[in-house]
Design a protein around this motif. Structure first.
Motif, PDB file in Angstrom:
ATOM      1  N   TYR A   1     -31.573 -53.033  43.614  1.00  0.00           N
ATOM      2  CA  TYR A   1     -31.558 -52.612  42.211  1.00  0.00           C
ATOM      3  C   TYR A   1     -30.190 -52.087  41.791  1.00  0.00           C
ATOM      4  O   TYR A   1     -30.077 -51.237  40.922  1.00  0.00           O
TER       5      TYR A   1
ATOM      6  N   PHE B   1     -22.334 -47.984  33.329  1.00  0.00           N
ATOM      7  CA  PHE B   1     -21.649 -48.504  32.136  1.00  0.00           C
ATOM      8  C   PHE B   1     -21.939 -47.605  30.941  1.00  0.00           C
ATOM      9  O   PHE B   1     -21.040 -47.190  30.208  1.00  0.00           O
ATOM     10  N   ILE B   2     -23.256 -47.320  30.757  1.00  0.00           N
ATOM     11  CA  ILE B   2     -23.672 -46.553  29.579  1.00  0.00           C
ATOM     12  C   ILE B   2     -23.039 -45.162  29.595  1.00  0.00           C
ATOM     13  O   ILE B   2     -22.442 -44.718  28.616  1.00  0.00           O
TER      14      ILE B   2
ATOM     15  N   PHE C   1     -24.955 -53.562  26.280  1.00  0.00           N
ATOM     16  CA  PHE C   1     -24.718 -54.491  27.391  1.00  0.00           C
ATOM     17  C   PHE C   1     -25.207 -53.868  28.699  1.00  0.00           C
ATOM     18  O   PHE C   1     -25.876 -54.516  29.505  1.00  0.00           O
ATOM     19  N   GLY C   2     -24.902 -52.583  28.906  1.00  0.00           N
ATOM     20  CA  GLY C   2     -25.405 -51.878  30.081  1.00  0.00           C
ATOM     21  C   GLY C   2     -26.930 -51.846  30.093  1.00  0.00           C
ATOM     22  O   GLY C   2     -27.555 -51.995  31.145  1.00  0.00           O
ATOM     23  N   LEU C   3     -27.519 -51.674  28.903  1.00  0.00           N
ATOM     24  CA  LEU C   3     -28.981 -51.626  28.810  1.00  0.00           C
ATOM     25  C   LEU C   3     -29.633 -52.932  29.277  1.00  0.00           C
ATOM     26  O   LEU C   3     -30.739 -52.920  29.806  1.00  0.00           O
ATOM     27  N   ILE C   4     -28.949 -54.049  29.060  1.00  0.00           N
ATOM     28  CA  ILE C   4     -29.501 -55.337  29.499  1.00  0.00           C
ATOM     29  C   ILE C   4     -29.753 -55.309  31.000  1.00  0.00           C
ATOM     30  O   ILE C   4     -30.827 -55.684  31.475  1.00  0.00           O
ATOM     31  N   PHE C   5     -28.760 -54.841  31.771  1.00  0.00           N
ATOM     32  CA  PHE C   5     -28.912 -54.808  33.234  1.00  0.00           C
ATOM     33  C   PHE C   5     -29.990 -53.825  33.648  1.00  0.00           C
ATOM     34  O   PHE C   5     -30.791 -54.098  34.544  1.00  0.00           O
ATOM     35  N   VAL C   6     -30.005 -52.664  32.970  1.00  0.00           N
ATOM     36  CA  VAL C   6     -31.034 -51.682  33.262  1.00  0.00           C
ATOM     37  C   VAL C   6     -32.412 -52.296  32.999  1.00  0.00           C
ATOM     38  O   VAL C   6     -33.334 -52.181  33.810  1.00  0.00           O
TER      39      VAL C   6
ATOM     40  N   GLY D   1     -25.688 -50.592  35.363  1.00  0.00           N
ATOM     41  CA  GLY D   1     -25.960 -50.520  33.927  1.00  0.00           C
ATOM     42  C   GLY D   1     -25.910 -49.083  33.432  1.00  0.00           C
ATOM     43  O   GLY D   1     -25.289 -48.782  32.406  1.00  0.00           O
TER      44      GLY D   1
ATOM     45  N   GLN E   1     -27.953 -53.441  40.074  1.00  0.00           N
ATOM     46  CA  GLN E   1     -27.607 -53.741  38.684  1.00  0.00           C
ATOM     47  C   GLN E   1     -28.088 -52.641  37.745  1.00  0.00           C
ATOM     48  O   GLN E   1     -27.455 -52.341  36.749  1.00  0.00           O
ATOM     49  N   PHE E   2     -29.260 -52.070  38.079  1.00  0.00           N
ATOM     50  CA  PHE E   2     -29.803 -50.984  37.290  1.00  0.00           C
ATOM     51  C   PHE E   2     -28.812 -49.831  37.246  1.00  0.00           C
ATOM     52  O   PHE E   2     -28.460 -49.301  36.192  1.00  0.00           O
TER      53      PHE E   2
ATOM     54  N   ASP F   1     -33.543 -54.988  35.692  1.00  0.00           N
ATOM     55  CA  ASP F   1     -33.948 -54.402  36.976  1.00  0.00           C
ATOM     56  C   ASP F   1     -35.195 -53.537  36.836  1.00  0.00           C
ATOM     57  O   ASP F   1     -36.022 -53.478  37.750  1.00  0.00           O
TER      58      ASP F   1
ATOM     59  N   LEU G   1     -27.182 -55.460  21.655  1.00  0.00           N
ATOM     60  CA  LEU G   1     -27.345 -56.576  22.592  1.00  0.00           C
ATOM     61  C   LEU G   1     -28.650 -56.464  23.377  1.00  0.00           C
ATOM     62  O   LEU G   1     -29.081 -57.418  23.995  1.00  0.00           O
TER      63      LEU G   1
ATOM     64  N   VAL H   1     -22.525 -50.369  25.468  1.00  0.00           N
ATOM     65  CA  VAL H   1     -23.688 -49.570  25.869  1.00  0.00           C
ATOM     66  C   VAL H   1     -24.941 -50.444  25.915  1.00  0.00           C
ATOM     67  O   VAL H   1     -25.710 -50.413  26.876  1.00  0.00           O
TER      68      VAL H   1
ATOM     69  N   MET I   1     -31.852 -63.309  28.525  1.00  0.00           N
ATOM     70  CA  MET I   1     -30.429 -63.650  28.459  1.00  0.00           C
ATOM     71  C   MET I   1     -30.129 -64.837  27.548  1.00  0.00           C
ATOM     72  O   MET I   1     -29.248 -64.771  26.712  1.00  0.00           O
TER      73      MET I   1
END
Lengths: 327, 293
Positions: free
Chosen positions: A294, A303-304, B104-109, A300, A296-297, B112, B42, B102, B224
């Protein structure tokens, strides 16, 4: 021109020393990671020129990275070119694509520039994904590395290759720094601050923006060519829009407008990804090793958090630290 | 030549219409939010994916597609509301780059998180019994459920048209898109309007997720490819405009469907080129909501 940024030089020195220490003391794996970081640093520095200096936020920068990689693959495998001429040609092809697409992209601003560059990147990705001549969605493998036999070295050795890409990254840093500190760089910064005013003063805004777009695309193409040599493999994923997003995050994490920051951002993100996706890291923490899948979680979330709370990045933090020490 | 075969044309046009309607449900919320606040999200595709997964759980729990169709979009709207309150609200004053990165980061979160909760394997959702059949339309046989998707899209378009043109909230939204500062000066709480529109957009994305689940498979990352098409619809149609989203959806849905058949190697690339061309000729989209100054 006097150095208005007191942090950049010592910061660069520290980054260089860390890279040197890692190279000298590094094992096989470390050299692989170093090569990866050096290549991504070149990629991130090219975007840093666009985003940090001119304020052009591109979400399609991976297009030129992928173009450089694929051109290197096609020239060396299909046409049996030597790697060094292939690298030069691949960089030139990326420059041409950047010039062609830049002509259109620079006419937009803000969110529309983001969207049009996203479209450009996805166009390249969609083409590579279907193009039979370039292996379609399978990509191409077996790309050779540059021939260094003329100085008695073998670039297939991890330490030789990592040293080569580190040196190339350092050269790119120097060249971009000269560019940024030149009158041309000042002009780009002026566009960032007040484009209308510069236009009213008679500046050729469009010319400068296009040139910046082409320079950034060219350097991204160089990074692409190096990554093709490093992994000996190219796939359409190199041009996917998330790659553009990630390299943008590297620039932000390092600190906008700082070339050294872009390098640091590339290093932080690469090391973080390797660490989080390594199951033994989680085991050593006494946690379930399955957490590694996980990663990527957590990236992410990272990043935020970085974008929300640390907009000025590593470079900005260092600068504030220096100011508070100075009083 | 297959293009001269009317049966083939009817089937493909219906397929195109089906994709268009899904894109419309997804893009309208994004478009109005964009038009109102210049806010770009996004993670809108992520909400669509969550809608499909919530439907999966609702069907397992209640054994009814219709209950899922009611509950799942509400759940998505709640997820949207929470995201807004905790995170997105603070990004409004930032530039587009912060919003893009931000979310964009949520997409990965999101991908998963879905993988953690529902597992990595793709799931399917059965078509509800009432709609599990085929219908004859213009002399061609076509799955009833796919016609249902088209119908949902048309109903949503009509509903939104009247909501936007005839209700108080609709008038506030139109005023806000037209001139935000002036609307706020007239005493309208633009932030609350924005919040309501944002939640409605999330709800519609949830609806799109539920109704697409029986046709496409449900898997982590299903957001995606549709996200990019949705963004293209918003930009091509003109942010903030209902008819823009409708026309953009039709255009992109049809070009994508026919493109995949006529020139599979260049289909998607054509769509991106189309978007770039439209952006250059009409930088504010085909049917901009705002008068161009």
């Amino acid at each position: 021109m006097p150095d208005r940024d007191p942090v950049e030089r010592p910061f660069a020195l520290v980054v260089a020393l860390v890279a040197l220490a890692a190279w000298v003391g590094g094992d096989f794996f470390m050299h692989e990671v170093l090569s990866e970081i050096a290549i991504l640093s070149i990629f991130a520095m090219s975007l840093s020129l666009l985003v940090g200096q001119v304020g052009m936020v591109s979400m399609g920068h991976a297009a030129f990275f992928a173009t450089g990689a694929y051109a290197t693959a096609a020239l060396t495998i299909h046409l049996q070119w030597q790697v060094l001429p292939a690298l030069l040609a691949a960089t030139l092809i990326a420059a041409l694509l950047a010039a062609l697409t830049g002509l259109f992209a620079i006419r937009t601003r803000g969110i529309f520039f983001i969207m049009i560059t996203l479209a450009i990147g996805q166009m390249v990705h969609a083409y590579l994904f279907k193009a039979r001549a370039f292996g379609a969605d399978d990509g191409m493998g077996g790309i050779p590395r540059m021939d260094l036999a003329w100085i008695g070295l073998d670039s297939n050795e991890p330490e030789v290759f990592s040293a080569s890409v580190l040196i190339i990254a350092a050269i790119v840093w120097f060249l971009l720094r000269i560019l940024v500190r030149s009158p041309y760089g000042a002009m780009l910064l002026a566009i960032h601050h007040n484009e209308h005013r510069l236009r009213a003063l008679g500046g050729f805004v469009a010319h400068f923006k296009l040139l910046a777009f082409v320079i950034a695309g060219t350097i991204a193409g160089l990074a692409g060519s190096l990554t093709a040599q490093h992994t000996a493999f190219v796939s359409p994923d190199l041009g996917f829009w998330t790659v553009s997003g990630e390299v943008l995050i590297m620039v932000i994490v390092g600190g906008m407008g700082s070339l050294t920051g872009a390098i640091a951002g590339a290093a932080v993100l690469t090391l973080l990804r390797h660490t989080l996706s390594d199951s033994s890291f989680w085991q050593n923490l006494g946690l379930d090793s399955g957490l590694a899948s996980y990663w990527q979680f957590m990236m992410g979330v990272f990043f935020i958090v970085m974008v929300v709370f640390a907009t000025d990045g590593i470079h900005g933090r260092l600068r504030r630290l220096w100011q508070s020490i100075k009083g | 030549m297959m293009l001269l075969d009317p049966g083939f044309l009817i089937i493909q046009t219906l397929n195109g219409l089906q994709l268009s309607m899904l894109l419309f449900l997804l893009s309208i919320g994004l478009s109005v939010v964009f038009g109102l606040m210049n806010f770009i999200n996004l993670a809108h595709g992520t909400l669509y994916m969550i809608g499909a997964y919530l439907a999966l759980s609702a069907v397992r729990l209640f054994d009814s597609f219709w209950i899922a169709l009611i509950l799942a979009p509400l759940g998505v709207a709640m997820v949207g509301a929470v995201l807004y309150a905790l995170l997105l609200r603070h990004l409004q004053s930032r530039g587009p780059m912060s919003q893009v990165l931000v979310t964009f980061g949520l997409i990965f979160v999101g991908i998963d998180a879905v993988r953690m909760i529902w597992g990595p394997l793709p799931h399917g959702l059965p078509v509800p019994d009432v709609l599990d059949g085929r219908m004859e339309i213009l002399g061609e046989v076509y799955p009833t459920y796919r016609l249902f998707i088209i119908a949902v899209g048309i109903v949503a378009l009509i509903g939104l048209y009247f909501g936007l043109e005839r209700t108080r909230l609709g008038a506030m939204v139109r005023a806000g898109v037209d001139d935000r500062t002036m609307t706020a000066a007239l005493g309208i709480n633009i932030d609350r309007v924005f919040f309501l529109v944002f939640c409605l957009g999330c709800w519609l994305a949830g609806v799109a997720g539920v109704i697409s689940a029986p046709v496409f498979s449900v898997f982590p990352g299903m957001d995606m490819s549709i996200l990019i098409l949705t963004l293209i619809v918003v930009v091509v149609g003109g942010p903030g405009s209902l008819w823009g989203a409708a026309v953009g959806s039709l255009l992109i849905g049809m070009v994508d469907t026919y493109g995949q058949i006529l020139a599979p190697e260049f289909a998607r690339a054509t769509i991106y080129a189309l978007m770039a061309a439209i952006l250059l000729l009409r930088p504010h989209g085909l049917l901009p909501a705002r008068p161009i100054h």
